[in-house]
Design a protein around this motif. Structure first.
Motif, PDB file in Angstrom:
ATOM      1  N   UNK A 126       0.847  -1.197   0.000  1.00 35.75           N
ATOM      2  CA  UNK A 126       0.000   0.000   0.000  1.00 35.75           C
ATOM      3  C   UNK A 126       0.882   1.247   0.000  1.00 35.75           C
ATOM      4  N   UNK A 127       0.283   2.338  -0.478  1.00 34.83           N
ATOM      5  CA  UNK A 127       1.022   3.597  -0.521  1.00 34.83           C
ATOM      6  C   UNK A 127       1.434   4.039   0.870  1.00 34.83           C
ATOM      7  N   UNK A 128       0.589   3.784   1.862  1.00 37.68           N
ATOM      8  CA  UNK A 128       0.903   4.186   3.238  1.00 37.68           C
ATOM      9  C   UNK A 128       2.165   3.514   3.732  1.00 37.68           C
ATOM     10  N   UNK A 129       2.307   2.227   3.473  1.00 37.60           N
ATOM     11  CA  UNK A 129       3.498   1.511   3.917  1.00 37.60           C
ATOM     12  C   UNK A 129       4.707   1.869   3.061  1.00 37.60           C
ATOM     13  N   UNK A 130       4.461   2.208   1.805  1.00 36.89           N
ATOM     14  CA  UNK A 130       5.554   2.575   0.913  1.00 36.89           C
ATOM     15  C   UNK A 130       6.224   3.871   1.363  1.00 36.89           C
ATOM     16  N   UNK A 131       5.428   4.858   1.775  1.00 38.14           N
ATOM     17  CA  UNK A 131       6.028   6.133   2.189  1.00 38.14           C
ATOM     18  C   UNK A 131       6.674   6.038   3.568  1.00 38.14           C
ATOM     19  N   UNK A 132       6.392   4.947   4.289  1.00 34.23           N
ATOM     20  CA  UNK A 132       7.015   4.737   5.601  1.00 34.23           C
ATOM     21  C   UNK A 132       8.248   3.836   5.490  1.00 34.23           C
ATOM     22  N   UNK A 133       8.754   3.676   4.297  1.00 33.27           N
ATOM     23  CA  UNK A 133       9.865   2.752   4.052  1.00 33.27           C
ATOM     24  C   UNK A 133      11.033   2.956   5.022  1.00 33.27           C
TER      25      UNK A 133
END
Length: 212
Positions: A126-133
């Motif tokens: 998900x985009x949310x987890x991607x930006x929290x890389x």
């Protein structure tokens, strides 16, 4: 924040972790929000439903992060969720081979982490987890100090979130082509670099074997 249409709050208010796009007031302000941004979700009557990861692109537009609207989605948040998941797995399994994070079940929607002893295989769908890389990687290093991290962000599920499929990435020591693991006193091997999903279907582990 984003607002829901009249009646659009019912499933979320009763515990469902997803909000669909047709339940959201998808106005210009909502569409302008960055994909994966944490937002407060409000019902049409002004009821606060907590903090959700929002993405106007897919059918599933919001995924629950926290019921407490004051929650800050940062590295401390990730560390708390990871610690809770790790404590649960430590109670359930006597060896470090298991699904450490199972997306919504562990309060981290779209994130899968499989543990093969000192090797972790991570998939951010998900985009949310991607930006929290980066906060996620820092948290994993601080909590478990893995020798190897394998980022398997080659899943087609990412396309639904408007993300790209990435090449498999290895951080740390290069793992063997077949990672050994122990399950019910039996030794197996997983192809974490090129096998399906994260190398092994750890989420099927509790299922009984099929009858002969």
């Amino acid at each position: 924040h984003i607002s829901l249409r009249a009646g659009g709050h019912r499933r979320a208010a009763h515990g469902h972790p997803w909000i669909y796009s047709n339940e959201v007031v998808m106005d210009t302000a909502a569409k302008a929000l960055p994909a994966g941004a944490p937002v407060r979700v409000m019902s049409a009557s002004g009821q606060n439903l907590g903090v959700w990861a929002f993405n106007s692109t897919p059918l599933i537009s919001a995924r629950l992060l926290a019921r407490n609207s004051a929650t800050c989605i940062d590295q401390s948040f990730l560390a708390e969720r990871l610690a809770h998941a790790l404590a649960l797995r430590t109670k359930l399994f006597d060896r470090p081979y298991y699904r450490l994070i199972h997306a919504e079940a562990d309060g981290l929607p779209g994130l899968v982490i499989d543990r093969y002893d000192d090797t972790l295989v991570v998939q951010q769908n998900t985009a949310a987890m991607d930006i929290l890389r980066q906060p996620l990687l820092d948290t994993l290093h601080e909590t478990l100090a893995p020798r190897t991290l394998i980022l398997r962000n080659d899943s087609a599920a990412r396309l639904l979130e408007g993300l790209t499929q990435r090449e498999v990435e290895v951080i740390g020591d290069r793992p063997p082509d077949h990672l050994p693991l122990m399950e019910n006193d039996t030794r197996y091997f997983a192809d974490a670099l090129a096998g399906p999903k994260t190398g092994r279907l750890f989420d099927q582990r509790p299922n009984p074997p099929a009858p002969a």
